[in-house]
Design a protein around this motif. Structure first.
Motif, mmCIF file in Angstrom:
data_model
loop_
_atom_site.group_PDB
_atom_site.id
_atom_site.type_symbol
_atom_site.label_atom_id
_atom_site.label_comp_id
_atom_site.label_asym_id
_atom_site.label_seq_id
_atom_site.Cartn_x
_atom_site.Cartn_y
_atom_site.Cartn_z
ATOM 1 N N LEU A 159 0.834 -1.204 0.000
ATOM 2 C CA LEU A 159 0.000 0.000 0.000
ATOM 3 C C LEU A 159 0.866 1.250 0.000
ATOM 4 N N ILE A 160 1.888 1.270 0.847
ATOM 5 C CA ILE A 160 2.806 2.416 0.882
ATOM 6 C C ILE A 160 3.469 2.601 -0.476
ATOM 7 N N GLN A 161 3.857 1.507 -1.099
ATOM 8 C CA GLN A 161 4.514 1.595 -2.401
ATOM 9 C C GLN A 161 3.576 2.186 -3.459
ATOM 10 N N GLU A 162 2.305 1.823 -3.416
ATOM 11 C CA GLU A 162 1.335 2.393 -4.348
ATOM 12 C C GLU A 162 1.215 3.900 -4.163
ATOM 13 N N VAL A 163 1.153 4.333 -2.912
ATOM 14 C CA VAL A 163 1.056 5.770 -2.623
ATOM 15 C C VAL A 163 2.308 6.491 -3.121
ATOM 16 N N ALA A 175 -3.005 19.552 2.981
ATOM 17 C CA ALA A 175 -3.067 18.085 2.974
ATOM 18 C C ALA A 175 -2.646 17.520 4.325
ATOM 19 N N ILE A 176 -1.658 18.119 4.952
ATOM 20 C CA ILE A 176 -1.156 17.614 6.233
ATOM 21 C C ILE A 176 -2.218 17.725 7.315
ATOM 22 N N ILE A 177 -2.841 18.896 7.451
ATOM 23 C CA ILE A 177 -3.846 19.039 8.510
ATOM 24 C C ILE A 177 -5.101 18.249 8.171
ATOM 25 N N LEU A 210 -5.546 21.431 -6.260
ATOM 26 C CA LEU A 210 -6.624 20.604 -5.737
ATOM 27 C C LEU A 210 -6.686 19.240 -6.432
ATOM 28 N N LYS A 211 -6.235 19.182 -7.672
ATOM 29 C CA LYS A 211 -6.285 17.936 -8.428
ATOM 30 C C LYS A 211 -5.448 16.837 -7.769
ATOM 31 N N VAL A 212 -4.373 17.202 -7.074
ATOM 32 C CA VAL A 212 -3.486 16.202 -6.460
ATOM 33 C C VAL A 212 -3.681 16.117 -4.948
ATOM 34 N N LEU A 213 -4.782 16.680 -4.448
ATOM 35 C CA LEU A 213 -4.985 16.726 -3.001
ATOM 36 C C LEU A 213 -5.083 15.328 -2.397
ATOM 37 N N LYS A 214 -5.780 14.406 -3.061
ATOM 38 C CA LYS A 214 -5.887 13.050 -2.519
ATOM 39 C C LYS A 214 -4.512 12.415 -2.365
ATOM 40 N N GLN A 215 -3.682 12.509 -3.399
ATOM 41 C CA GLN A 215 -2.347 11.920 -3.316
ATOM 42 C C GLN A 215 -1.540 12.522 -2.169
ATOM 43 N N CYS A 232 -2.902 11.267 1.302
ATOM 44 C CA CYS A 232 -2.464 9.881 1.497
ATOM 45 C C CYS A 232 -0.951 9.811 1.698
ATOM 46 N N ALA A 233 -0.220 10.694 1.044
ATOM 47 C CA ALA A 233 1.233 10.741 1.214
ATOM 48 C C ALA A 233 1.610 11.051 2.653
ATOM 49 N N ARG A 234 0.846 11.963 3.290
ATOM 50 C CA ARG A 234 1.143 12.283 4.682
ATOM 51 C C ARG A 234 0.857 11.082 5.586
ATOM 52 N N PHE A 235 -0.238 10.374 5.316
ATOM 53 C CA PHE A 235 -0.497 9.142 6.061
ATOM 54 C C PHE A 235 0.685 8.180 5.921
ATOM 55 N N ALA A 236 1.127 7.966 4.691
ATOM 56 C CA ALA A 236 2.227 7.037 4.437
ATOM 57 C C ALA A 236 3.493 7.468 5.156
ATOM 58 N N GLN A 237 3.787 8.748 5.086
ATOM 59 C CA GLN A 237 4.978 9.301 5.730
ATOM 60 C C GLN A 237 4.937 9.058 7.235
ATOM 61 N N SER A 238 3.798 9.357 7.846
ATOM 62 C CA SER A 238 3.665 9.219 9.290
ATOM 63 C C SER A 238 3.737 7.756 9.717
ATOM 64 N N LEU A 239 3.113 6.870 8.962
ATOM 65 C CA LEU A 239 3.118 5.448 9.320
ATOM 66 C C LEU A 239 4.506 4.827 9.182
ATOM 67 N N VAL A 240 5.205 5.154 8.113
ATOM 68 C CA VAL A 240 6.540 4.585 7.901
ATOM 69 C C VAL A 240 7.537 5.146 8.903
ATOM 70 N N MET A 241 7.553 6.463 9.065
ATOM 71 C CA MET A 241 8.521 7.060 9.977
ATOM 72 C C MET A 241 8.196 6.750 11.430
ATOM 73 N N GLY A 242 6.910 6.560 11.735
ATOM 74 C CA GLY A 242 6.542 6.126 13.081
ATOM 75 C C GLY A 242 7.082 4.744 13.376
ATOM 76 N N ALA A 243 6.948 3.816 12.405
ATOM 77 C CA ALA A 243 7.478 2.464 12.587
ATOM 78 C C ALA A 243 8.993 2.484 12.724
ATOM 79 N N TYR A 244 9.642 3.307 11.910
ATOM 80 C CA TYR A 244 11.100 3.408 11.990
ATOM 81 C C TYR A 244 11.543 3.971 13.338
#
Length: 388
Positions: free
Chosen positions: A210-214, A275-277, A312-317, A320-332
Motif C-alpha cells: 500500500l505504501i509503495q502504491e502511494v 493536505a497535512i492538517i 486541488l487535483k493532487v490533493l488526494k495523493q 495519502c502521502a502524509r499518512f504514508a509518511q507518518s506510518l513509515v517514519m513512526g514504525a522506523y
C-alpha cells in the motif's frame, strides 16, 4: 553531499539527545538565569521539549517580565542542529507571524542576547554510550491551552483549524528566508520519495505494498508536476499536537487559539500545507464522518487562502502521502527508540485502516464529497480538475 551538509536522517542514525529534568534546570539557569521550580517533558519525535515553571526573579536584562505560564525549553536533535541558519529562519518566521496576529509562542533571548545557543548533550543512554551530541537550545514563552489531540472534532472546530492555517499562510505570503529554500527534512512532503529506504520497518506485505502504491502515485502525479503547483513558505506540520484549543465555559465545545512548532517549516507547495492538517483531521474524527472532516477543514482553509485547479487535483495523493509518511517514519522511530514508541506510533492505531479506506475511494467520489461541503455549507466554488 558531506555529512555536515546533510539534512535528512539516515536509517539507524541516533540524533535524539538524552535530556532529563536536572539537565533542563542546569541549562535554563546558566543560559537564561531562570530558576526552574517544576518541569514536564512534552512529546516530540526527534527533539526534546520541556515545559518549565520558573521563579519570578531573574537578572536576564532581555526578559522584561517573567512569563507566568512558564516556558518551553527546546533541545533540537543533533542533525538539524548542524544548520543554525535554519533555526534562525524559524525564529524569524515565528516573530513575523506573531507580529501579524497569529497566536504562537515567541522565542526568548538568553543572557548573551541570542535567541539560541549550541550546547553538548549526552546521547540517549539506551541507544548509545559515551557519545555527546551538539544540539541547539532555545527557550520559548509557553502559550496556555490544550493540544487538539483528543478533543471532539466538530464541524466548527475543523473549519477553524483550516481557517487558522489559511491565515498563517497569508501571513507568510511576504516572508522568505534563504534557509527555507535549501533545508530538507524527511518530514517535508517534498521528500516523500526518501521514505522508500525506511519501508523495511513495515513487516506486513499488504501494508508495505500500500505504501509503495502511494509513493508511486505521488512521484507520477505530484513530483513530476511541481512547476504547476503554488508555492511559498509553509509551517508544514499543522497537526493535532501543534494546534492549541480552549474549551468554551458554557457549552463544552472547543475553539482554536494558537499554533505551535515551526520546526518543519519549508519553502514548498501550499497544497502540502492543507493536505497535512486534513490527514490528521480525517484520522482524529470520531464525531462526524472522517471524509467530511477533511472537507470542513479544507473549506476553512479556502475561505482564507485560495488554491487552483492543479493544486486541488493532487490533493488526494498529498493527503495519502502524509499518512504514508507518518506510518513509515513512526514504525522506523519506534524500532530505533522504543522508549518513545507510544508517541511515534500514535498515527498507526487507526492510520492503516484509514489510509486503506481513503486510498481505495475513487477520486471522483472523494472530491465530490469535498466539493459539496465547500459549495453548500461555505459558499466556496472549488475546481478539482475533474468532472464532478
Amino acid at each position: 553531499m558531506s555529512k555536515d551538509d546533510r539534512t535528512v536522517v539516515n536509517p539507524g542514525e541516533v540524533i535524539r539527545p538524552y535530556v532529563d529534568l536536572d539537565i533542563v534546570k542546569k541549562f535554563v539557569k546558566c543560559l537564561y538565569d531562570l530558576d526552574v521550580v517544576d518541569g514536564k517533558e512534552l512529546n516530540s519525535y526527534d527533539d526534546r521539549n520541556y515545559h518549565v515553571i520558573v521563579s519570578e526573579e531573574t537578572t536576564n536584562e532581555h526578559i522584561r517580565h517573567v512569563c507566568v505560564h512558564g516556558y518551553v525549553l527546546k533541545v533540537l536533535n543533533s542533525l538539524d542542529s548542524r544548520h543554525e541558519d535554519y533555526v534562525e529562519a524559524q525564529n524569524d518566521m515565528i516573530l513575523h507571524v506573531a507580529e501579524k496576529g497569529i497566536p504562537t509562542p515567541r522565542p526568548v533571548k538568553n543572557v548573551t542576547g541570542k535567541l539560541m545557543s549550541l550546547e553538548s548533550f549526552p546521547c540517549d543512554k539506551k541507544l548509545c554510550q559515551n557519545q555527546d551530541l551538539r544540539c541547539v537550545v532555545r527557550l520559548l514563552e509557553y502559550l496556555p491551552g490544550r493540544i487538539l489531540l483528543g478533543v471532539p472534532y466538530t464541524m466548527s472546530l475543523l473549519s477553524q483549524i483550516g481557517h487558522l492555517t489559511g491565515r498563517l499562510d497569508n501571513a507568510l505570503a511576504d516572508f522568505q528566508h534563504p534557509a527555507h529554500t535549501r533545508h530538507r527534512r524527511i518530514w517535508n512532503l517534498s521528500e516523500l520519495p526518501d521514505i522508500q529506504k525506511f519501508i523495511y520497518c513495515i513487516k506486513d506485505d499488504h501494508r508495505s505494498n500500500l505504501i509503495q502504491e502511494v509513493l508511486d502515485s505521488f512521484r507520477c502525479d505530484v513530483t513530476n508536476n511541481y512547476d504547476l503547483l503554488k508555492t511559498g513558505t509553509l509551517h508544514a506540520d499543522v497537526n493535532d499536537y501543534n494546534v492549541l484549543v480552549s474549551e468554551h465555559p458554557t457549552n463544552g465545545l472547543y475553539d482554536v487559539i494558537g499554533i505551535l512548532d515551526f520546526g518543519d517549516s519549508v519553502y514548498s507547495c501550499y497544497v502540502f500545507e492543507i493536505a497535512i492538517i486534513m490527514c490528521y483531521a480525517i484520522l482524529g474524527s470520531d464525531v462526524i464522518d472522517p471524509i467530511d472532516a477533511g472537507g470542513h477543514t479544507l473549506a476553512g482553509y479556502l475561505l482564507e487562502f485560495s488554491l487552483g485547479r492543479e493544486d486541488l487535483k493532487v490533493l488526494k495523493q498529498c493527503v495519502c502521502a502524509r499518512f504514508a509518511q507518518s506510518l513509515v517514519m513512526g514504525a522506523y522511530s519506534a524500532e530505533n527508540d522504543p522508549e518513545n514508541a507510544e508517541y511515534v506510533l500514535s498515527t498507526a492505531q487507526k492510520g492503516w485502516t484509514t489510509l486503506k479506506s481513503l486510498w481505495d475511494m475513487p477520486k471522483r467520489d472523494l472530491y465530490d464529497r469535498w466539493d459539496q461541503i465547500c459549495r453548500e455549507q461555505y459558499g466556496i466554488d472549488t475546481d478539482f480538475g475533474i468532472n464532478l
